[in-house]
Design a protein around this motif. Structure first.
Motif, PDB file in Angstrom:
ATOM      1  N   HIS A 188      -5.363   6.210  -2.649  1.00 58.92           N
ATOM      2  CA  HIS A 188      -4.339   5.247  -3.054  1.00 58.92           C
ATOM      3  C   HIS A 188      -4.718   4.560  -4.368  1.00 58.92           C
ATOM      4  CE1 HIS A 188      -2.740   5.857   0.959  1.00 58.92           C
ATOM      5  NE2 HIS A 188      -1.741   5.035   0.711  1.00 58.92           N
ATOM      6  N   ARG A 226     -14.670   6.416   7.470  1.00 61.20           N
ATOM      7  CA  ARG A 226     -13.898   5.206   7.190  1.00 61.20           C
ATOM      8  C   ARG A 226     -14.555   3.999   7.854  1.00 61.20           C
ATOM      9  NH1 ARG A 226      -8.854   5.689   4.057  1.00 61.20           N
ATOM     10  NH2 ARG A 226      -8.497   7.942   3.951  1.00 61.20           N
ATOM     11  N   HIS A 285     -10.516   1.234   3.850  1.00 63.54           N
ATOM     12  CA  HIS A 285     -11.447   1.661   2.811  1.00 63.54           C
ATOM     13  C   HIS A 285     -12.511   0.596   2.595  1.00 63.54           C
ATOM     14  CE1 HIS A 285     -10.083   5.462   1.196  1.00 63.54           C
ATOM     15  NE2 HIS A 285      -8.846   5.031   1.124  1.00 63.54           N
ATOM     16  N   THR A 334       0.825  -1.215   0.000  1.00 62.97           N
ATOM     17  CA  THR A 334       0.000   0.000   0.000  1.00 62.97           C
ATOM     18  C   THR A 334       0.856   1.260   0.000  1.00 62.97           C
ATOM     19  OG1 THR A 334      -2.137   0.736   0.868  1.00 62.97           O
ATOM     20  CG2 THR A 334      -0.366   0.576   2.461  1.00 62.97           C
ATOM     21  N   ARG A 347      -5.949  -1.784   0.403  1.00 61.25           N
ATOM     22  CA  ARG A 347      -6.769  -0.834   1.166  1.00 61.25           C
ATOM     23  C   ARG A 347      -7.962  -1.531   1.813  1.00 61.25           C
ATOM     24  NH1 ARG A 347      -3.669   2.483   2.579  1.00 61.25           N
ATOM     25  NH2 ARG A 347      -5.203   4.146   2.860  1.00 61.25           N
ATOM     26  N   VAL A 373     -12.663   2.080  -3.153  1.00 62.16           N
ATOM     27  CA  VAL A 373     -11.589   1.636  -4.040  1.00 62.16           C
ATOM     28  C   VAL A 373     -12.053   1.645  -5.499  1.00 62.16           C
ATOM     29  CG1 VAL A 373     -10.180  -0.358  -4.656  1.00 62.16           C
ATOM     30  CG2 VAL A 373     -10.418   0.299  -2.264  1.00 62.16           C
ATOM     31  N   SER A 425     -13.274   8.876   3.490  1.00 63.86           N
ATOM     32  CA  SER A 425     -13.028   7.570   2.867  1.00 63.86           C
ATOM     33  C   SER A 425     -13.254   7.528   1.360  1.00 63.86           C
ATOM     34  CB  SER A 425     -13.928   6.521   3.540  1.00 63.86           C
ATOM     35  OG  SER A 425     -13.585   5.228   3.147  1.00 63.86           O
ATOM     36  N   SER A 467     -11.003   6.354  -2.763  1.00 68.41           N
ATOM     37  CA  SER A 467      -9.681   5.984  -2.257  1.00 68.41           C
ATOM     38  C   SER A 467      -8.588   6.726  -3.018  1.00 68.41           C
ATOM     39  CB  SER A 467      -9.464   4.475  -2.404  1.00 68.41           C
ATOM     40  OG  SER A 467      -8.105   4.141  -2.214  1.00 68.41           O
TER      41      SER A 467
END
Length: 293
Positions: free
Chosen positions: A211, A193, A260, A140, A254, A265, A206, A209
C-alpha cells in the motif's frame, strides 16, 4: 484492541491540527528557500567571478583529457534534463536504494529495527479508537490494488486525451516496476505480519508494504503530471504538500490498522520513491526528445 483509547473527535482534531501545522511549516520552508535562492542572473554572475581565476587551469585539463572533460561537463549541464537534473536524480535514487537495503538487512538479521517496530506498534494502542479505525480503513482502500488500477487507467486516459503520451511510459514504468519489486521483496524476505489487533487483516508477507509503495508510485506520478502544467510555483507547492499528506496518511493507516510494521511502511515508501524517480527520468527524457524532433 486497547480499552484505553482516546476519543474519536479528539483524535480527529489532532489529525487536522497536525495537517495544518505541517502545511504552515512546509510553507515557511518554501518561503525561506525562495528568499535564500539568488536570482538566476546574479547566481550566474557570482559563479562566473568565482571561476574566472581558475579558467586557464580548467582549459589545460580539458585540453589534456578532452573526452573525460566533455563527459563530466555534460553531466553538469543545466540546459537539458540529461545533464545536471538527471545527475541529481541518479544520486537521489542511489541514496534511496542504500536506505532500503540497510532497512531490509536490519529486518532480515532481526536487529534493533525489529524491536523499534514492536515498540511503535504498542505505542499506537491509544489511537485505535473503533470509529477512527473505520475512517482509516477507508483511507487505506485508496491504495488497494483495484483502486490503484482504476486511478492508473483514468490517468492514462486523461494523458492520452490531452496528447501528453510521453508521460504514459513513465507512469507504467513507475507502477509496474514498484509493484514487481515489492512482491519480489515480500516473498524473498517472507516476514510475518504483526498481530492483527483490529478488524483488518492481510494474507501476503509483510515487508515491504504494498500500500505504501503503490501510494507513493501512483499518486506521486499523478501529482507530478499535473504539476508540470500548473501555471505557478505556489499551485505546484500546494499540490505537492497535499499529495504528500495523502501518501503519509495511507502509510500511517497501515500502522494504525496493525497490518504492517513501521519498517515495512518505510521500505514501501523508499521502493515507491525509487521507481517514481525512474518514471520522472523517463518522462523528462521523452519530453526532451519530443521537443528536439
Amino acid at each position: 484492541m486497547s480499552n484505553h483509547t482516546l476519543s474519536f473527535w479528539l483524535l480527529i482534531g489532532l489529525l487536522v491540527l497536525l495537517l495544518i501545522v505541517g502545511r504552515l511549516i512546509a510553507g515557511l520552508i518554501w518561503w525561506a528557500i525562495g528568499r535564500a535562492t539568488p536570482p538566476t542572473q546574479r547566481l550566474a554572475t557570482r559563479t562566473g567571478h568565482a571561476l574566472s581565476g581558475r579558467r586557464r587551469r580548467l582549459d589545460a585539463i580539458s585540453a589534456r583529457f578532452p573526452r573525460t572533460s566533455a563527459w563530466i561537463g555534460a553531466r553538469f549541464a543545466t540546459d537539458r534534463f540529461t545533464g545536471l537534473p538527471l545527475t541529481l536524480v541518479v544520486i537521489l535514487a542511489g541514496y534511496l536504494v542504500s536506505l532500503a537495503s540497510d532497512l531490509a538487512e536490519g529486518v532480515i538479521e532481526r536487529e534493533e529495527v525489529v524491536h523499534f517496530d514492536a515498540r511503535v506498534n504498542a505505542a499506537l494502542a491509544p489511537l485505535r479508537n473503533t470509529d477512527l479505525l473505520h475512517v482509516f480503513a477507508q483511507i487505506t482502500h485508496l491504495a488497494a490494488i483495484p483502486t490503484l488500477v482504476a486511478v492508473v487507467l483514468v490517468a492514462t486516459a486523461f494523458l492520452w486525451a490531452d496528447r501528453r503520451t510521453t508521460y504514459i511510459p513513465g507512469l507504467l514504468l513507475t507502477v509496474l516496476g514498484s509493484q514487481a519489486l515489492t512482491y519480489v521483496g515480500k516473498y524473498a524476505i517472507d516476514r510475518h505480519r504483526p498481530d492483527f489487533l483490529t478488524f483488518a487483516s492481510a494474507v501476503t508477507p509483510s515487508f515491504p508494504s504494498g500500500h505504501a509503495t503503490g501510494a507513493m508510485a501512483v499518486y506521486g506520478f499523478v501529482a507530478y503530471a499535473i504539476a508540470r502544467v500548473l501555471p505557478s510555483p505556489r499551485m505546484r507547492f500546494e499540490l505537492a504538500y497535499w499529495c504528500a499528506a495523502l501518501i503519509l496518511l495511507i502509510a500511517f493507516s497501515r500502522l494504525l490498522l496493525s497490518v504492517h510494521f513501521t519498517s515495512d511502511v518505510a521500505a514501501g515508501l523508499l521502493v515507491g520513491g525509487f521507481w517514481l524517480l525512474a518514471g520522472f527520468a523517463l518522462t523528462e527524457f521523452l519530453n526532451e526528445r519530443a521537443k528536439r524532433h
